[in-house]
Design a protein around this motif. Structure first.
Motif, PDB file in Angstrom:
ATOM      1  N   GLU A 106      48.462  45.155  44.623  1.00 25.12           N
ATOM      2  CA  GLU A 106      49.039  44.908  43.304  1.00 25.12           C
ATOM      3  C   GLU A 106      50.122  45.920  42.936  1.00 25.12           C
ATOM      4  O   GLU A 106      51.056  45.602  42.188  1.00 25.12           O
ATOM      5  CB  GLU A 106      47.952  44.893  42.229  1.00 25.12           C
ATOM      6  CG  GLU A 106      47.379  46.240  41.819  1.00 25.12           C
ATOM      7  CD  GLU A 106      46.312  46.767  42.765  1.00 25.12           C
ATOM      8  OE1 GLU A 106      45.689  47.784  42.406  1.00 25.12           O
ATOM      9  OE2 GLU A 106      46.099  46.172  43.840  1.00 25.12           O
ATOM     10  N   THR A 134      42.874  32.831  43.557  1.00 23.47           N
ATOM     11  CA  THR A 134      41.973  33.976  43.698  1.00 23.47           C
ATOM     12  C   THR A 134      42.253  34.806  44.936  1.00 23.47           C
ATOM     13  O   THR A 134      41.869  35.979  44.995  1.00 23.47           O
ATOM     14  CB  THR A 134      40.506  33.520  43.755  1.00 23.47           C
ATOM     15  OG1 THR A 134      40.294  32.788  44.974  1.00 23.47           O
ATOM     16  CG2 THR A 134      40.157  32.643  42.554  1.00 23.47           C
ATOM     17  N   GLN A 137      39.315  36.684  46.316  1.00 20.66           N
ATOM     18  CA  GLN A 137      38.793  37.870  45.634  1.00 20.66           C
ATOM     19  C   GLN A 137      37.803  37.477  44.542  1.00 20.66           C
ATOM     20  O   GLN A 137      37.874  36.386  43.973  1.00 20.66           O
ATOM     21  CB  GLN A 137      39.941  38.673  45.025  1.00 20.66           C
ATOM     22  CG  GLN A 137      41.042  39.038  46.005  1.00 20.66           C
ATOM     23  CD  GLN A 137      40.554  39.871  47.163  1.00 20.66           C
ATOM     24  OE1 GLN A 137      39.977  40.932  46.992  1.00 20.66           O
ATOM     25  NE2 GLN A 137      40.777  39.369  48.388  1.00 20.66           N
ATOM     26  N   SER A 138      36.915  38.385  44.222  1.00 18.61           N
ATOM     27  CA  SER A 138      35.950  38.156  43.154  1.00 18.61           C
ATOM     28  C   SER A 138      36.631  38.297  41.799  1.00 18.61           C
ATOM     29  O   SER A 138      37.675  38.959  41.678  1.00 18.61           O
ATOM     30  CB  SER A 138      34.816  39.176  43.236  1.00 18.61           C
ATOM     31  OG  SER A 138      35.306  40.476  42.913  1.00 18.61           O
ATOM     32  N   THR A 141      37.361  41.934  40.976  1.00 15.80           N
ATOM     33  CA  THR A 141      38.517  42.484  41.684  1.00 15.80           C
ATOM     34  C   THR A 141      39.816  41.940  41.101  1.00 15.80           C
ATOM     35  O   THR A 141      40.795  42.684  40.930  1.00 15.80           O
ATOM     36  CB  THR A 141      38.434  42.145  43.181  1.00 15.80           C
ATOM     37  OG1 THR A 141      37.266  42.770  43.724  1.00 15.80           O
ATOM     38  CG2 THR A 141      39.661  42.627  43.931  1.00 15.80           C
ATOM     39  N   THR A 144      40.585  43.762  37.856  1.00 12.88           N
ATOM     40  CA  THR A 144      41.057  45.132  38.087  1.00 12.88           C
ATOM     41  C   THR A 144      42.498  45.149  38.574  1.00 12.88           C
ATOM     42  O   THR A 144      43.337  45.920  38.090  1.00 12.88           O
ATOM     43  CB  THR A 144      40.149  45.833  39.107  1.00 12.88           C
ATOM     44  OG1 THR A 144      38.820  45.912  38.582  1.00 12.88           O
ATOM     45  CG2 THR A 144      40.644  47.237  39.401  1.00 12.88           C
ATOM     46  N   LYS A 145      42.788  44.291  39.535  1.00  8.81           N
ATOM     47  CA  LYS A 145      44.145  44.265  40.090  1.00  8.81           C
ATOM     48  C   LYS A 145      45.160  43.744  39.070  1.00  8.81           C
ATOM     49  O   LYS A 145      46.276  44.265  38.972  1.00  8.81           O
ATOM     50  CB  LYS A 145      44.172  43.409  41.354  1.00  8.81           C
ATOM     51  CG  LYS A 145      43.512  44.069  42.563  1.00  8.81           C
ATOM     52  CD  LYS A 145      43.786  43.249  43.821  1.00  8.81           C
ATOM     53  CE  LYS A 145      43.444  44.031  45.068  1.00  8.81           C
ATOM     54  NZ  LYS A 145      43.878  43.334  46.305  1.00  8.81           N
TER      55      LYS A 145
END
Length: 231
Positions: A106, A134, A137-138, A141, A144-145
Motif C-alpha cells: 500500500e 480483496t 486479503q482478510s 488486513t 489496515t492497508k
C-alpha cells in the motif's frame, strides 16, 4: 472506477423519512438507503481510463471528472497525464483514482498516486481510493492497508481522499471506521443509493456505466457546494 466491476438540485420525492433516509431496521450491519441528488442532477461527472481512448473533455457535459492513475502497481494507465492536463484546460474539476490492490504494497501504491498528482490545488478534487477487490486479503488486513494508504495520500496531496466502492463491499471489508472520508458510492438502477454503516451520507453517486462505455456520476449538491467543500 472499473466499469467491468459495476465498474442537484432536487431532493427526490417519496423517501420514507423526513431526513431522506430509509432507515428500516436498526442493525449496524444493515445498509441504509439515502436520497439526495437525482441521476439528472445539476453537477454531473465522468471517469476515464485507457479504455476510453483519446477522451474529448471539452466535448462533455460534465462539471467534474476522474482519471485513472493505475490498477495497483502492475498496470500504470498511459492516458493519465493527458487526461489530467485536459481536465484542467477544459475547466473541468478534476480528480484522480487508483484501483487499489489489497494484495500489493500500500505504501508503494500511495507513493505512485502522490508522484502523479503532487499537492492538489485550486479546481483539484481529492484523489479517490477505488477499492473493489480483496486480493485474497482478510477484512482486517484490507482495513489496515486502506487506512495507511489514505493517511499517506492525504498527507502527500493535501486533501482528504474520497473512498469509492459499492455499499456491500465497504460494509463487509472496511466496516464502520471510515466515515470521516467523503463517500463516492456506486449503485445502478436505484432511486437512492445505499450507504454502509459508518457513513450518514454520500458525496458522489456513480449511477451508470453508460452501457459499459463510460461511467456517469452525480454530485450531491450544487456546483458552488463542490467548489467550496472539495475543490
Amino acid at each position: 472506477p472499473a466499469a467491468a466491476t459495476f465498474c442537484l438540485a432536487a431532493i427526490i420525492a417519496g423517501c420514507s423519512s423526513p431526513n431522506n433516509e430509509d432507515t428500516t431496521g436498526s442493525s449496524d450491519d444493515q445498509l441504509t438507503r439515502v436520497c439526495g441528488a437525482h441521476t439528472n442532477g445539476a453537477v454531473q461527472g465522468v471517469d476515464v481510463s485507457v479504455y476510453q481512448g483519446d477522451f474529448n473533455w471539452a466535448g462533455q457535459n460534465a462539471q467534474f471528472g476522474a482519471a485513472r492513475i493505475s490498477d495497483g502497481l502492475g498496470s500504470i494507465d498511459p492516458t493519465f497525464n493527458e487526461n489530467w492536463a485536459h481536465m484542467k484546460s477544459s475547466n473541468t474539476l478534476r480528480s484522480a483514482y487508483q484501483f487499489f490492490e489489497p494484495g500489493e504494497n500500500e505504501v508503494s501504491q500511495a507513493n505512485l498516486v502522490i508522484s502523479r498528482v503532487g499537492k492538489l490545488g485550486a479546481n483539484d478534487l481529492p484523489v479517490m481510493l477505488d477499492i473493489e477487490v480483496t486480493g485474497g486479503q482478510s477484512p482486517a488486513t484490507i482495513r489496515t492497508k486502506a487506512q495507511h494508504w489514505l493517511d499517506l495520500v492525504e498527507a502527500g496531496t493535501g486533501k482528504r481522499p474520497f473512498v469509492y466502492s459499492y455499499a456491500s463491499f465497504l460494509q463487509t471489508n472496511l466496516g464502520s471506521g471510515f466515515g470521516k472520508y467523503p463517500l463516492w458510492i456506486a449503485g445502478y438502477g436505484e432511486t437512492c443509493p445505499s450507504v454502509p454503516s459508518g457513513w450518514t451520507n454520500w458525496v458522489v453517486w456513480q449511477y451508470s456505466d453508460g452501457g459499459g462505455h463510460l461511467d456517469h456520476h452525480v454530485f450531491n449538491g450544487t456546483l458552488a457546494d463542490i467548489k467550496a467543500k472539495y475543490a
